[in-house]
Scaffold this active site. Structure first.
Site, PDB file in Angstrom:
ATOM      1  N   CYS A  77       0.915  -0.966  -0.133  1.00 30.56           N
ATOM      2  CA  CYS A  77       0.000   0.231   0.017  1.00 30.56           C
ATOM      3  C   CYS A  77       0.866   1.314   0.126  1.00 30.56           C
ATOM      4  O   CYS A  77       1.767   1.188   0.540  1.00 30.56           O
ATOM      5  CB  CYS A  77      -0.896   0.108   1.208  1.00 30.56           C
ATOM      6  SG  CYS A  77      -2.042   1.424   1.241  1.00 30.56           S
TER       7      CYS A  77
ATOM      8  N   ASP B  44       0.575   3.518   1.569  1.00 35.32           N
ATOM      9  CA  ASP B  44       0.356   4.349   2.930  1.00 35.32           C
ATOM     10  C   ASP B  44       1.781   4.255   3.400  1.00 35.32           C
ATOM     11  O   ASP B  44       2.621   3.755   3.678  1.00 35.32           O
ATOM     12  CB  ASP B  44      -0.366   3.464   4.198  1.00 35.32           C
ATOM     13  CG  ASP B  44      -0.570   3.774   5.155  1.00 35.32           C
ATOM     14  OD1 ASP B  44       0.252   4.503   5.950  1.00 35.32           O
ATOM     15  OD2 ASP B  44      -1.929   3.862   5.863  1.00 35.32           O
TER      16      ASP B  44
ATOM     17  N   ARG C 152       2.927   4.858   6.492  1.00 33.72           N
ATOM     18  CA  ARG C 152       3.094   3.892   7.610  1.00 33.72           C
ATOM     19  C   ARG C 152       3.940   2.531   7.297  1.00 33.72           C
ATOM     20  O   ARG C 152       4.205   1.798   8.021  1.00 33.72           O
ATOM     21  CB  ARG C 152       2.177   4.210   8.619  1.00 33.72           C
ATOM     22  CG  ARG C 152       2.010   5.476   9.080  1.00 33.72           C
ATOM     23  CD  ARG C 152       0.641   5.559   9.729  1.00 33.72           C
ATOM     24  NE  ARG C 152      -0.491   5.206   8.725  1.00 33.72           N
ATOM     25  CZ  ARG C 152      -1.689   5.046   9.106  1.00 33.72           C
ATOM     26  NH1 ARG C 152      -2.189   5.170  10.306  1.00 33.72           N
ATOM     27  NH2 ARG C 152      -2.541   4.780   8.326  1.00 33.72           N
TER      28      ARG C 152
ATOM     29  N   HIS D 236      -2.238  -4.154   5.049  1.00 37.01           N
ATOM     30  CA  HIS D 236      -1.964  -3.520   6.520  1.00 37.01           C
ATOM     31  C   HIS D 236      -3.335  -3.322   7.108  1.00 37.01           C
ATOM     32  O   HIS D 236      -4.424  -3.041   6.204  1.00 37.01           O
ATOM     33  CB  HIS D 236      -1.093  -2.418   6.235  1.00 37.01           C
ATOM     34  CG  HIS D 236      -1.813  -1.262   6.116  1.00 37.01           C
ATOM     35  ND1 HIS D 236      -2.333  -0.191   6.732  1.00 37.01           N
ATOM     36  CD2 HIS D 236      -1.749  -0.627   4.589  1.00 37.01           C
ATOM     37  CE1 HIS D 236      -2.511   0.711   5.956  1.00 37.01           C
ATOM     38  NE2 HIS D 236      -2.241   0.536   4.741  1.00 37.01           N
TER      39      HIS D 236
ATOM     40  N   CYS E  58      -6.290  -0.041   6.744  1.00 34.88           N
ATOM     41  CA  CYS E  58      -5.929   0.692   5.454  1.00 34.88           C
ATOM     42  C   CYS E  58      -7.005   1.649   5.001  1.00 34.88           C
ATOM     43  O   CYS E  58      -8.004   1.353   5.156  1.00 34.88           O
ATOM     44  CB  CYS E  58      -5.900  -0.568   4.419  1.00 34.88           C
ATOM     45  SG  CYS E  58      -5.278   0.093   2.794  1.00 34.88           S
TER      46      CYS E  58
HETATM   47 ZN   LIG Z   1      -3.365   1.170   3.161  1.00 29.79          ZN
END
Ligand SMILES: [Zn+2]
Length: 212
Positions: free
Chosen positions: A41, A43, A45, A97, A100
């Protein structure tokens, strides 16, 4: 934090790495030899090489919102083909994750603009297993959809042209499905690893059976 600061920090980082590992960048610039392809992803993090403690150069990375593998996405398909044919990667990791944002957006009826086209596929996954999701509360639904999304993307990937061709040509390639916990930094193997075209459906059905 501003853009100028990024250049300052970059300089500090490069000096620090060179100090700790003399010749690091010189060596890295000569070859790219990753053992893994990571599809994760976007993302911020979930930084791919960092969470598995690998150096830059050790993992080839493709990221998009909610780690989708769509056969009509030329970006993702080109990365997969390059990883298999040129880099000769043998292990492909699809990593989702919990928590998400893309998956959560798919769980609401709100309009999000263009991103709705992207998360359409995740909404379809939710609809496909609606009986199962109806029995869960909100947080269980979000977690299970994150896991199910990974299993579906592993299955999608196994059915793409680059993978079918590679397996046909007797290449040894394994597709794994992992999920990452933002709250503890730990990866979990969803045990949905596919290593051949003939096992694709069997493993998909087994993985679904364990989950829903
Ligand atoms: Zn995500």
């Amino acid at each position: 934090m501003n853009i100028e600061k990024l250049f300052e920090q970059n300089k500090i980082w490069a000096e620090q790495i060179e100090h700790e590992h003399p010749g690091f960048f010189e060596e890295l610039s000569k070859q790219q030899n990753p053992k893994f392809l990571w599809i994760g992803c976007s993302d911020s993090r979930v930084p791919a090489n960092q969470i598995v403690n690998l150096k830059p150069g050790e993992v080839f990375v493709h990221r998009n919102i909610a780690n989708q593998v769509l056969s009509n996405d030329f970006n993702c398909m080109s990365v997969v083909q390059f990883a298999i044919e040129v880099l000769e990667v043998e292990d492909i990791i699809v990593c989702g994750h919990y928590g998400c944002g893309g998956v959560n957006a798919a769980l609401t009826r709100n309009a999000h603009g263009l991103v709705d086209y992207w998360i359409w596929n995740i909404r379809n996954i939710k609809n496909k297993y609606s009986d199962f999701f109806n029995s869960l509360n909100k947080s269980e639904t979000a977690d299970k959809l994150c896991e199910l999304n990974v299993i579906e993307q592993v299955h999608n990937l196994a059915n793409t042209k680059p993978l079918k061709e590679a397996w046909n040509n007797k290449k040894n390639i394994n597709i794994h499905g992992f999920i990452y916990g933002l709250n503890n930094g730990l990866l979990k193997n969803l045990n949905t690893t596919v290593s051949s075209e003939k096992d694709t459906e069997k493993i998909y059905q087994e993985s679904l059976g364990k989950l829903i």
